[in-house]
Write a protein that holds these residues in place. Structure first.
Motif, short mmCIF file in Angstrom:
data_model
loop_
_atom_site.label_atom_id
_atom_site.label_comp_id
_atom_site.label_asym_id
_atom_site.label_seq_id
_atom_site.Cartn_x
_atom_site.Cartn_y
_atom_site.Cartn_z
N LYS A 520 -15.63 -9.43 27.81
CA LYS A 520 -16.11 -8.20 28.85
C LYS A 520 -17.23 -8.46 29.45
O LYS A 520 -17.32 -7.94 30.81
N ASP A 524 -16.51 -7.81 33.32
CA ASP A 524 -16.96 -6.20 34.00
C ASP A 524 -17.82 -6.22 35.27
O ASP A 524 -17.39 -5.27 36.08
N GLN A 694 -9.85 -3.22 36.07
CA GLN A 694 -10.09 -2.18 35.31
C GLN A 694 -9.41 -0.82 35.48
O GLN A 694 -9.56 -0.37 36.90
N TYR A 700 -9.54 -2.61 30.56
CA TYR A 700 -9.43 -3.81 31.39
C TYR A 700 -7.64 -4.32 31.25
O TYR A 700 -7.29 -4.32 30.08
#
Length: 729
Positions: A520, A524, A694, A700
């Motif tokens: 992540k 992200d 996302q 996600y």
């Protein structure tokens, strides 16, 4: 405004903010008790809370008494801001090397990123490089980016005391609680990776996680990664491959990929091809590819040599009886056969005659050895079946125990890395090499990687494939490299996860959540944002004063990362909401429609069963988003929306760890796949296979099947983030 405290998660410290405060002489009390994955924040004495690393840096730069730390002019301050926005790209694995190339070109004629003195821009980029440790160290030693390395070394040389202390304290702790190397400059493995790739003997302050190969010489180390082509590579094999590469890089040596193809009953060219594909995916740099079958003629000669020297004999004891005799330390009657009788039976074996198929070749070691692996192990068995590479030339094949020490030695392997499950067979390995009269190869052990709720036995994984419980070896529920990549794992995350364990010999059971949390942190900052609404019972919100004619705005796909590109958002009088969101709304409530503004719900229409059918409301765009409880995603009512299948997976078994002798069939998970129909924004038509995005407020996803036509739903696979139990609601 005085600083009261900087708070952050221990596994994700804001290195640049801590370094900037130290270098600027700004007192900064630290609190590392935030939950894993939490963004850092600065609590000021007046109660204000500043959130995010770049915001912290700007604040430290502005309150610092060090002249020019935030730029000496307004123009320079603007340039500093651009670099602070750019810095997070260094933690994006896929963009890391492109960023290094860009920085190298930019620094060709510069000493600092902005102006003629150190700024928080330099601190942000330097900390970003130091934080990814092994990957940066590898590039740093390659001399590929000499301008960037010059700049990095210059800053380190000028401020080494402060930077050493920070790197030692925080980079080494990420995920491990262990300090990193200090006096050689910052260790540069990936975040939360222990150890470095410095040459042996460069100082006494190396990482406590760094270990030495016995009798290793820089430039002379030769290692091998030796998978059996009887399945695809899984996460456990990945550790072995990456550990070999780690030591090869550290000692400036090389890695040979060798297929241990001694069991034709289980092996195939399909597995060879896919293992090579997986090795490429893992970015393993190898010297050459070899096969144990390349050495079959020499192995046959060695077997006959050992027979003639009285170090091996042919045994016709039935297999189960032989196993019991080995356990009990009872010698076979065949152990005393003459060399002539053994050679005669050996010939029968090579021809796979009826008599030969009853026999096997065993080493004559020591039937009384306390280590039972040394009690006359089997060297050859009859398997009259074709081999996937060499056809039916041979009717008998060597065992791994016999072939491995032979090939390791003659291929020039200096150190054989093996997982600790083979520990009891190390003595056997050395004894066989001694009987063969070959050069001794050092064995180095590391712990096998075990994951919770996960089967790593290829035999058991094959059962799932053959019984249709999964879609193939690349099924997202599988721990194979192809499976976890298909589920959305970035290889950079896998490398960080594996290397942070180092070459430890301690057995451990690892949590998948830790791996997905690392993943992540990589995806992200860079993955684009899109919107989806669950198909079932979706609710229409009629905005009475909404636009009579739909209009389009171009907005960023990621508000903090320009590289994600832009998307077109359509604004209409009627919009779709998730049913779950609609149920939370009350009449008269003001809500925020993300990427639009506020609206006030004036009416809720329900059917006779109390199910919400439609909402009515008015826009209140001048309203403050700070005052609303609900911030909702939405989609316009247009025919441009795309159909989606959101797929979520669970573990294949229901038990964290199988006990010895426990049958995995008794703990099968009856429900491992959930598919949810949804609709998505029209921009998703452009998503490519494998692209990660996302879905805002849902999690996600990785695009498994891209848009083809309106009637065929796109397939998006949910990516775990290390925290959520379920991303679909």
């Amino acid at each position: 405004m005085e600083i009261a405290q900087l708070s952050f998660a221990a596994d994700c410290p804001p290195l640049s903010a801590i370094a900037a405060a130290k270098l600027a002489g700004v007192p900064l009390p630290l609190d590392s008790s935030l939950p894993s994955g939490s963004p850092p924040f600065l609590l000021c004495s007046n109660g204000d809370k500043l959130l995010g690393t770049s915001v912290l840096l700007r604040h430290i730069g502005s309150v610092s008494k060090t002249q020019g730390l935030y730029g000496s002019t307004e123009s320079e301050s603007s340039e500093v801001d651009k670099w602070l926005d750019y810095a997070p790209i260094l933690s994006s694995g896929s963009e890391f090397e492109n960023a290094c190339k860009y920085l190298d070109e930019y620094l060709e004629k510069r000493t600092f990123l902005v102006g003629h003195s150190l700024t928080i821009a330099d601190i942000a980029i330097w900390s970003g490089l130091a934080g990814v440790r092994l990957r940066w160290e590898s590039l740093r030693k390659s001399k590929k980016y000499q301008n960037l390395v010059r700049w990095f070394n210059s800053i380190y040389s000028e401020y080494n005391d402060v930077l050493d202390a920070i790197i030692t304290t925080y980079v080494g702790k990420k995920g491990s609680g262990k300090a990193a190397a200090a006096k050689q400059g910052p260790s540069n493995q990936s975040k939360s990776v222990n150890g470095d790739v410095s040459d042996k003997g460069k100082g006494s302050n190396r990482s406590s996680a760094e270990v030495d190969l016995p009798d290793a010489e820089v430039g002379k180390v030769c290692l091998r990664f030796a998978p059996e082509p009887s399945g695809y590579l899984h996460i456990g094999h990945s550790k072995a491959a990456l550990m070999n590469q780690y030591f090869a890089q550290r000692y400036q040596g090389k890695v040979i990929v060798r297929f241990d193809d001694t069991n034709p009953a289980k092996e195939s060219n399909e597995f060879v091809d896919n293992i090579l594909k997986d090795i490429e995916t893992l970015d393993i740099k190898y010297d050459r590819v070899t096969y144990t079958s390349d050495y079959f003629p020499q192995l046959m000669e060695m077997a006959e040599k050992l027979i003639r020297e009285g170090k091996a004999y042919v045994d016709d004891t039935p297999r189960e009886e032989m196993q019991k005799m080995r356990m009990d330390g009872v010698e076979s009657k065949c152990r005393s056969n003459s060399v002539e009788e053994n050679l005669k039976l050996w010939k029968e074996m090579t021809e796979a005659s009826e008599r030969g198929r009853q026999c096997c070749l065993r080493g004559k070691l020591d039937m009384q050895d306390p280590n039972k692996s040394c009690r006359d192990p089997v060297y050859y068995r009859c398997h009259p079946m074709p081999h996937h590479r060499i056809g039916d030339k041979y009717k008998l094949y060597p065992t791994y125990d016999f072939a491995c020490p032979f090939v390791d030695s003659i291929e020039g392997i200096t150190h054989a890395l093996r997982s600790s499950e083979y520990h009891d067979r190390n003595a056997q390995y050395y004894r066989i090499q001694e009987d063969m009269g070959l050069r001794k190869v050092h064995i180095y052990e590391f712990s096998r990687l075990n994951m919770v709720y996960t089967l790593l036995s290829k035999r058991k994984l094959l059962w799932f494939v053959q019984n249709g419980k999964v879609d193939g070896w690349d099924d997202p529920r599988f721990p194979t490299v192809q499976g976890i990549v298909r589920r959305g794992l970035k290889i950079e995350a896998l490398i960080q996860f594996i290397l942070e364990q180092g070459a430890s010999k301690n057995l451990n059971l690892m949590e998948w959540d830790k791996l997905w949390s690392i993943n992540k942190r990589i995806i992200d900052p860079v993955c684009p944002r899109h919107t989806a609404v669950i198909e079932e019972q979706r609710v229409l919100l009629h905005l009475v004063d909404g636009p009579e004619t739909a209009f389009v705005r171009i907005i960023p796909r990621h508000k903090k990362y320009e590289g994600a590109g832009e998307k077109a958002t359509t604004y209409t009088k009627k919009i779709w909401l998730d049913h779950a969101d609609a149920e939370c709304i009350s009449v008269g409530e003001e809500i925020t429609l993300m990427d639009w503004g506020n609206a006030i719900v004036k009416g809720i229409e329900k059917d006779k069963d109390g199910n919400i059918m439609q909402l009515a409301g008015v826009l209140h765009l001048e309203g403050s988003v700070k005052t609303t409880k609900l911030k909702l995603t939405w989609l316009p009512e247009t025919n441009e929306l795309v159909n989606l299948s959101l797929v979520e997976f669970d573990y294949l078994i229901t038990k964290k760890k199988l006990e010895e002798g426990e049958d995995f069939l008794d703990v099968l998970n009856p429900s491992t796949k959930k598919v949810t129909a949804a609709i998505g924004d029209s921009n998703m038509r452009n998503l490519k296979h494998g692209e990660i995005m996302q879905l805002e407020r849902k999690g996600y996803f990785r695009c498994d099947v891209p848009f083809v036509r309106p009637s065929k739903p796109m397939v998006l696979i949910a990516i775990p983030d290390g925290r959520q139990q379920s991303v679909l609601k």
